[in-house]
Design an enzyme around this catalytic site. Structure first.
Site, PDB file in Angstrom:
ATOM      1  N   ARG A 103       0.812  -1.213   0.000  1.00 16.06           N
ATOM      2  CA  ARG A 103       0.000   0.000   0.000  1.00 16.06           C
ATOM      3  C   ARG A 103       0.848   1.266   0.000  1.00 16.06           C
ATOM      4  O   ARG A 103       0.567   2.220  -0.761  1.00 16.06           O
ATOM      5  CB  ARG A 103      -0.939   0.001   1.207  1.00 16.06           C
ATOM      6  CG  ARG A 103      -1.944   1.137   1.223  1.00 16.06           C
ATOM      7  CD  ARG A 103      -3.011   0.963   0.139  1.00 16.06           C
ATOM      8  NE  ARG A 103      -2.637   1.563  -1.132  1.00 16.06           N
ATOM      9  CZ  ARG A 103      -2.963   1.047  -2.314  1.00 16.06           C
ATOM     10  NH1 ARG A 103      -3.621  -0.084  -2.403  1.00 16.06           N
ATOM     11  NH2 ARG A 103      -2.601   1.644  -3.416  1.00 16.06           N
ATOM     12  N   LYS A 138       0.647  24.979  -4.455  1.00 12.03           N
ATOM     13  CA  LYS A 138      -0.601  24.278  -4.101  1.00 12.03           C
ATOM     14  C   LYS A 138      -0.344  22.780  -4.138  1.00 12.03           C
ATOM     15  O   LYS A 138      -0.742  22.077  -5.063  1.00 12.03           O
ATOM     16  CB  LYS A 138      -1.720  24.682  -5.054  1.00 12.03           C
ATOM     17  CG  LYS A 138      -2.094  26.157  -4.933  1.00 12.03           C
ATOM     18  CD  LYS A 138      -3.144  26.565  -5.948  1.00 12.03           C
ATOM     19  CE  LYS A 138      -3.477  28.043  -5.811  1.00 12.03           C
ATOM     20  NZ  LYS A 138      -4.455  28.479  -6.834  1.00 12.03           N
ATOM     21  N   LYS A 170       2.508  39.919  -4.045  1.00 12.17           N
ATOM     22  CA  LYS A 170       1.125  39.939  -4.518  1.00 12.17           C
ATOM     23  C   LYS A 170       0.395  41.171  -3.988  1.00 12.17           C
ATOM     24  O   LYS A 170       0.987  42.025  -3.324  1.00 12.17           O
ATOM     25  CB  LYS A 170       0.433  38.632  -4.123  1.00 12.17           C
ATOM     26  CG  LYS A 170       1.200  37.391  -4.611  1.00 12.17           C
ATOM     27  CD  LYS A 170       0.404  36.134  -4.526  1.00 12.17           C
ATOM     28  CE  LYS A 170      -0.427  35.965  -5.769  1.00 12.17           C
ATOM     29  NZ  LYS A 170      -1.096  34.637  -5.821  1.00 12.17           N
ATOM     30  N   GLU A 199       3.085  40.558  -8.888  1.00  7.51           N
ATOM     31  CA  GLU A 199       1.805  40.368  -9.557  1.00  7.51           C
ATOM     32  C   GLU A 199       1.243  41.724  -9.971  1.00  7.51           C
ATOM     33  O   GLU A 199       1.248  42.674  -9.181  1.00  7.51           O
ATOM     34  CB  GLU A 199       0.845  39.680  -8.589  1.00  7.51           C
ATOM     35  CG  GLU A 199      -0.555  39.453  -9.123  1.00  7.51           C
ATOM     36  CD  GLU A 199      -1.459  38.877  -8.057  1.00  7.51           C
ATOM     37  OE1 GLU A 199      -1.724  37.664  -8.095  1.00  7.51           O
ATOM     38  OE2 GLU A 199      -1.894  39.642  -7.158  1.00  7.51           O
ATOM     39  N   ASP A 220      -1.968  38.757 -13.769  1.00  3.77           N
ATOM     40  CA  ASP A 220      -3.049  38.069 -13.072  1.00  3.77           C
ATOM     41  C   ASP A 220      -4.377  38.290 -13.781  1.00  3.77           C
ATOM     42  O   ASP A 220      -4.957  39.381 -13.717  1.00  3.77           O
ATOM     43  CB  ASP A 220      -3.138  38.556 -11.626  1.00  3.77           C
ATOM     44  CG  ASP A 220      -4.192  37.805 -10.826  1.00  3.77           C
ATOM     45  OD1 ASP A 220      -4.316  36.580 -11.018  1.00  3.77           O
ATOM     46  OD2 ASP A 220      -4.899  38.446 -10.033  1.00  3.77           O
TER      47      ASP A 220
END
Length: 282
Positions: A103, A138, A170, A199, A220
């Site tokens: 597993r 992310k 940002k 950004e 953006d």
């Protein structure tokens, strides 16, 4: 940012696997104890999906840490495309160890191959353009380096690894610093030599960022027309990165605007694991 190399991940892989085995095996696999300790077995692992492979080193580490007597025989390599029902690797060793490690080994391989497969899908969509597709932060907590390595197996590229190796200024950072020029100037003073990316949300902000000496400018959610104009205004002074609202229908039109990079959080965030199966023979 330079892409991660497998040679740089040795300690990370060992740590990932230690945590996975502790989580899954804990104080011992009580079900495996049903099998006589001396019994040997073989196993073949196949894929039920078409995929791009990533994670072979994590599988090797699972069985190396669990039981060095297990031999792993690979039929494929990281970055290789495979077809449904294709054999990926064979195992030989104590039956208990093959079953105990199954597993954890397959969890790494199915997830990382899922990332590589997703990345390859996007890379194929823009293969005849000059754009580079980048990952983001992310990622699954604790598995960032593994996922970012898998992105490279799929033909895409790594953005910054974390908050420490490059600036990404940002909207909220800009507001707190008092403006685009002030934020970029402060970044150059805090960590000279570190890439400074900022950004922007309009062509006017792009002009400010260029005048202030940004290394990379993130566009953006600009329109395609504004992206093309940004490329013209930039004229090679900085690298331009498109971000926000990127999907399979918008990817190619954005690539054709002439931007240098497109960042896609979905490569590591929205991942479907590859369906794998292990067949044991005693």
């Amino acid at each position: 940012m330079p892409n991660l190399r497998l040679a740089d991940l040795t300690a990370e892989i060992e740590a990932n696997v230690r945590r996975a085995l502790l989580e899954d095996v804990g104080s011992g696999d009580i079900t495996a104890q049903l099998i006589p300790a001396e019994r040997l077995a073989k196993a073949t692992i196949i894929t039920r999906d078409a995929a791009t492979i990533a994670g072979t080193a994590w599988v090797d580490a699972v069985f190396r840490q669990l039981d060095p007597r297990v031999a792993v025989h690979w039929q494929v390599r990281d970055g290789e495309r495979v077809s449904p029902n294709q054999a990926l690797f064979h195992l030989e060793g104590p039956a208990r160890s093959l079953l105990t490690g199954e597993r954890s080994a397959l969890n790494f391989l199915q997830m990382l191959s899922g990332v590589a497969t997703h990345a390859r899908y996007y890379a194929d969509l823009v293969a005849d353009t000059s754009v580079r597709l980048l990952d983001t932060r992310k990622t699954l907590p604790g598995l960032r380096l593994a996922q970012k390595y898998a992105v490279t197996c799929g033909g895409c590229h790594n953005h910054r690894i974390g908050l420490y190796d490059a600036f990404l200024i940002k909207e909220n950072h800009i507001a707190a610093c008092g403006g685009i020029a002030q934020a970029i100037s402060a970044a150059h003073k805090i960590a000279p030599g570190k890439p400074v990316e900022i950004e922007v949300e309009s062509l006017d902000e792009l002009k400010e960022a260029l005048a202030a000496g940004a290394d990379i400018i993130m566009l953006d959610e600009l329109s395609l027309d504004d992206m093309r104009e940004a490329v013209r205004l930039n004229a090679g002074k900085a690298k331009l990165e498109a971000s926000g609202g990127i999907n399979e229908s918008t990817l190619r039109p954005i690539a054709e605007t002439g931007v240098d990079y497109i960042s896609i959080g979905a490569m590591t965030k929205d991942v479907k694991a590859v369906d794998l199966s292990m067949r044991l023979s005693l």
